[in-house]
Design a protein around this motif. Structure first.
Motif, short mmCIF file in Angstrom:
data_model
loop_
_atom_site.label_atom_id
_atom_site.label_comp_id
_atom_site.label_asym_id
_atom_site.label_seq_id
_atom_site.Cartn_x
_atom_site.Cartn_y
_atom_site.Cartn_z
N ARG A 1 0.83 -1.20 0.00
CA ARG A 1 0.00 0.00 0.00
C ARG A 1 0.87 1.26 0.00
O ARG A 1 0.54 2.25 -0.66
CB ARG A 1 -0.93 -0.01 1.21
CG ARG A 1 -2.07 -1.02 1.10
CD ARG A 1 -2.74 -1.24 2.43
NE ARG A 1 -3.66 -2.37 2.38
CZ ARG A 1 -4.09 -3.04 3.45
NH1 ARG A 1 -3.70 -2.68 4.67
NH2 ARG A 1 -4.91 -4.07 3.32
N ARG A 2 1.96 1.23 0.75
CA ARG A 2 2.86 2.39 0.77
C ARG A 2 3.50 2.59 -0.61
O ARG A 2 3.63 3.72 -1.09
CB ARG A 2 3.93 2.21 1.84
CG ARG A 2 3.40 2.31 3.27
CD ARG A 2 4.54 2.45 4.26
NE ARG A 2 5.42 1.29 4.26
CZ ARG A 2 5.26 0.22 5.04
NH1 ARG A 2 4.23 0.17 5.87
NH2 ARG A 2 6.11 -0.78 5.00
N MET A 3 3.91 1.50 -1.24
CA MET A 3 4.50 1.60 -2.57
C MET A 3 3.49 2.14 -3.57
O MET A 3 3.81 3.00 -4.39
CB MET A 3 4.99 0.22 -3.03
CG MET A 3 6.18 -0.33 -2.24
SD MET A 3 6.64 -2.00 -2.77
CE MET A 3 7.13 -1.69 -4.48
N ALA A 4 2.26 1.65 -3.49
CA ALA A 4 1.22 2.09 -4.42
C ALA A 4 0.88 3.56 -4.20
O ALA A 4 0.63 4.30 -5.16
CB ALA A 4 -0.02 1.22 -4.25
N ALA A 5 0.86 3.99 -2.94
CA ALA A 5 0.52 5.39 -2.65
C ALA A 5 1.57 6.35 -3.20
O ALA A 5 1.27 7.51 -3.51
CB ALA A 5 0.37 5.58 -1.14
N ALA A 6 2.80 5.88 -3.33
CA ALA A 6 3.88 6.73 -3.85
C ALA A 6 3.90 6.78 -5.37
O ALA A 6 4.60 7.61 -5.95
CB ALA A 6 5.22 6.23 -3.32
N ALA A 7 3.15 5.90 -6.03
CA ALA A 7 3.11 5.88 -7.50
C ALA A 7 2.25 7.03 -8.02
O ALA A 7 1.38 7.53 -7.31
CB ALA A 7 2.57 4.54 -7.98
N GLN B 1 -3.16 6.85 -11.41
CA GLN B 1 -3.45 6.02 -12.55
C GLN B 1 -4.95 5.73 -12.57
O GLN B 1 -5.74 6.62 -12.27
CB GLN B 1 -2.59 4.76 -12.51
CG GLN B 1 -1.08 5.11 -12.63
CD GLN B 1 -0.16 3.95 -12.39
OE1 GLN B 1 -0.11 3.01 -13.18
NE2 GLN B 1 0.57 3.99 -11.28
N ARG B 2 -5.34 4.49 -12.86
CA ARG B 2 -6.78 4.25 -13.03
C ARG B 2 -7.51 4.20 -11.70
O ARG B 2 -8.55 4.81 -11.52
CB ARG B 2 -7.01 2.94 -13.81
CG ARG B 2 -8.48 2.70 -14.15
CD ARG B 2 -8.67 1.48 -15.03
NE ARG B 2 -10.04 1.44 -15.54
CZ ARG B 2 -11.06 0.88 -14.90
NH1 ARG B 2 -10.86 0.30 -13.72
NH2 ARG B 2 -12.27 0.89 -15.43
N ARG B 3 -7.00 3.44 -10.74
CA ARG B 3 -7.71 3.30 -9.47
C ARG B 3 -6.71 2.95 -8.38
O ARG B 3 -5.90 2.04 -8.53
CB ARG B 3 -8.75 2.18 -9.58
CG ARG B 3 -9.74 2.16 -8.42
CD ARG B 3 -11.16 2.22 -8.91
NE ARG B 3 -12.07 2.48 -7.81
CZ ARG B 3 -12.70 1.52 -7.13
NH1 ARG B 3 -12.53 0.25 -7.45
NH2 ARG B 3 -13.52 1.83 -6.14
N PRO B 4 -6.74 3.63 -7.24
CA PRO B 4 -5.80 3.34 -6.15
C PRO B 4 -5.98 1.92 -5.64
O PRO B 4 -7.08 1.37 -5.61
CB PRO B 4 -6.18 4.38 -5.08
CG PRO B 4 -6.87 5.47 -5.81
CD PRO B 4 -7.59 4.81 -6.94
N LEU B 5 -4.89 1.33 -5.18
CA LEU B 5 -4.93 -0.01 -4.63
C LEU B 5 -5.85 -0.09 -3.42
O LEU B 5 -6.61 -1.04 -3.26
CB LEU B 5 -3.51 -0.45 -4.24
CG LEU B 5 -3.38 -1.78 -3.50
CD1 LEU B 5 -3.96 -2.92 -4.32
CD2 LEU B 5 -1.92 -2.04 -3.13
N THR B 6 -5.82 0.93 -2.57
CA THR B 6 -6.65 0.90 -1.37
C THR B 6 -8.13 0.88 -1.72
O THR B 6 -8.93 0.29 -0.99
CB THR B 6 -6.35 2.12 -0.48
OG1 THR B 6 -6.42 3.32 -1.27
CG2 THR B 6 -4.96 2.01 0.14
N ILE C 1 -6.07 -2.79 -15.18
CA ILE C 1 -4.92 -2.51 -14.33
C ILE C 1 -5.22 -1.24 -13.55
O ILE C 1 -5.38 -0.16 -14.13
CB ILE C 1 -3.64 -2.35 -15.17
CG1 ILE C 1 -3.25 -3.69 -15.80
CG2 ILE C 1 -2.49 -1.82 -14.32
CD1 ILE C 1 -2.05 -3.62 -16.72
N GLY C 2 -5.31 -1.38 -12.23
CA GLY C 2 -5.56 -0.20 -11.41
C GLY C 2 -4.36 0.72 -11.38
O GLY C 2 -4.49 1.94 -11.38
N GLY C 3 -3.17 0.11 -11.37
CA GLY C 3 -1.95 0.91 -11.37
C GLY C 3 -0.73 0.02 -11.28
O GLY C 3 -0.82 -1.19 -11.04
N ILE C 4 0.42 0.62 -11.48
CA ILE C 4 1.70 -0.06 -11.40
C ILE C 4 2.69 0.91 -10.77
O ILE C 4 2.62 2.12 -11.01
CB ILE C 4 2.15 -0.52 -12.81
CG1 ILE C 4 3.35 -1.46 -12.72
CG2 ILE C 4 2.42 0.65 -13.71
CD1 ILE C 4 3.68 -2.14 -14.06
#
Length: 436
Positions: free
Chosen positions: A136-142, A145-150, A193-196
């Motif tokens: 979640r921390r890694m995704a928040a720093a990206a 994009q389309r949709r947040p992981l959280t 893909i929500g995001g990368i």
């Protein structure tokens, strides 16, 4: 625009834009308003629609602002490059602020290259239990994009027939380098893909393989995803194009926030491996002296409690149980205090929590907790353990505890079910015997 691009854009427009989900995400309310679809998450809301918006745009936007303001929910409104220019102009006039543009990309899953061999010590794999917070921390720093992981996680596992999600990680010598989160969109031919976290070709290839291989898990055989969609900032686009994606449009998210402080969490949440799920279980078992192995003997019923028989209810769809659940839900709502969380727990199975004041009413998400199951133990309890229910299917009994809750349900449950079996853990009548 090439023929393939036109086909992908048409499929995207026909299937994903303005989509009414087959089942509600956890804690959400979805409403159609003419050409629009509103989703209220309690923390914020989104507005979706097809590209064809006509009529009084200013009035339509103003109505959405009034509705979201009444819920104190900020709005996210996604505008595509092929939408009418009047939409973006009208949103700006209404004080919406546009975010950075992103590229909308789509691909036929069959055209995405298969994952290639990785260098020694590297592998792509599904994420593991215990890695969620780090991811979640890694995704928040990206970048956006389309949709947040959280948000995908908060939707829960029951997002509709054919829906599921996964987080795939790229690992090297035991260290996670990057991640991609992808979901199957139920009722459509798409995975998304929500995001990368960074533009890793190996993760994009793996996402395509996951959609082709795993997307059928909850889907009718033969109805597996055919397309994959994503949104990317400019720096990520070349990696997507190299992986077989086509640039089909540009997109930007417009945002507007009403006065007031929005809620920080949705009114309902599915609990899978969250620490709070285990913590509430540990406290409940210690407080009421019960484990799964001893549950058939009941639990330590507190002084402020009453227990009724439910031996006539042998099917979960028994109308009697519906009446019981309605009475208990009304009591829990009436006895709830501001800030209360109500937990629904089953041993060794995922649980959930709800805010009793924010679910079950008009315009609110459905009440997702329950007091009794005909084939499994189930517990409902507030976070402070002051009130709740214990459904003992082995004894065919329901115990309701807590002074606040009993005050609201005692008379109604007794009228419905008959004489109370126990009060405060002590028999008071209605003795039931399975023998002669």
């Amino acid at each position: 625009m090439t023929g393939a691009t036109e086909v992908l854009l048409a499929e995207y427009e026909n299937q994903l834009r303005g989509l009414l989900p087959q089942e509600l995400p956890w804690g959400a309310v979805v409403e159609r308003d003419g050409p629009l679809v509103r989703t209220h998450y309690g923390t914020h809301g989104i507005v979706e629609h097809t590209a064809l918006l006509r009529g009084d745009l200013a009035g339509l936007i103003r109505r959405q602002q009034e509705i979201f303001a009444a819920r104190c929910e900020p709005i996210e409104w996604k505008v595509h490059s092929h939408d009418s220019p009047l939409l973006a102009e009208s949103l700006r006039v209404a004080a919406f602020t546009p975010g950075p543009e992103r590229t909308l990309l789509a691909a036929d899953i069959a055209d995405i290259p298969a994952p290639e061999g990785l260098r020694s010590g590297a592998r792509v794999r599904p994420h593991l239990h215990g890695e969620q917070e780090r991811l979640r921390r890694m995704a928040a720093a990206a970048p956006e994009q389309r949709r947040p992981l959280t948000e995908l996680e908060a939707d829960g596992t029951a997002r509709g027939t054919g829906s599921e999600m996964e987080v795939l990680v790229l690992e090297y010598d035991g260290r996670i380098l990057d991640a991609v989160w992808v979901e199957r969109v139920g009722g459509t031919d798409f995975a998304a893909i929500g995001g990368i976290t960074r533009p890793r070709p190996e993760l994009l290839h793996a996402a395509g393989a996951w959609a082709a291989r795993r997307g059928h898990r909850y889907v009718i055989p033969g109805n597996t995803p055919r397309h994959l969609v994503a949104e990317a900032v400019d720096a990520f686009v070349p990696a997507y194009v190299a992986a077989g994606f086509h640039e089909i449009a540009r997109v930007s998210t417009y945002r507007w926030a009403p006065p007031g402080e929005p809620a920080r969490e949705r009114p309902a949440k599915q609990l899978l491996s969250e620490p709070e799920h285990d913590e509430i279980w540990i406290r409940f078992e210690a407080r009421f002296d019960v484990t799964y192995e001893t549950a058939d003997r009941g639990f330590a019923e507190p002084p402020a409690s009453a227990t009724w028989h439910l031996y006539t209810a042998v099917r979960q769809d028994d109308p009697l149980l519906a009446e019981v659940e309605a009475i208990v839900a009304r009591g829990l709502r009436a006895g709830a205090r501001p800030g209360d969380w109500l937990y629904r727990l089953k041993w060794y199975i995922s649980g959930s929590r709800i805010d009793p004041n924010r679910v079950g009413g008009p315009g609110q998400p459905p009440w997702s907790s329950y007091a009794y199951l005909v084939d499994e133990y189930v517990v409902q309890v507030t976070e402070d353990l002051r009130m709740g229910t214990f459904g003992n299917w082995r004894e065919s009994s329901l115990c309701v505890f807590g002074e606040e809750l009993l005050a609201h349900v005692d008379e109604d449950l007794t009228n419905l079910l008959g004489t109370v079996l126990r009060r405060g853990g002590r028999p008071v009548g209605n003795i039931w015997s399975f023998g002669p």
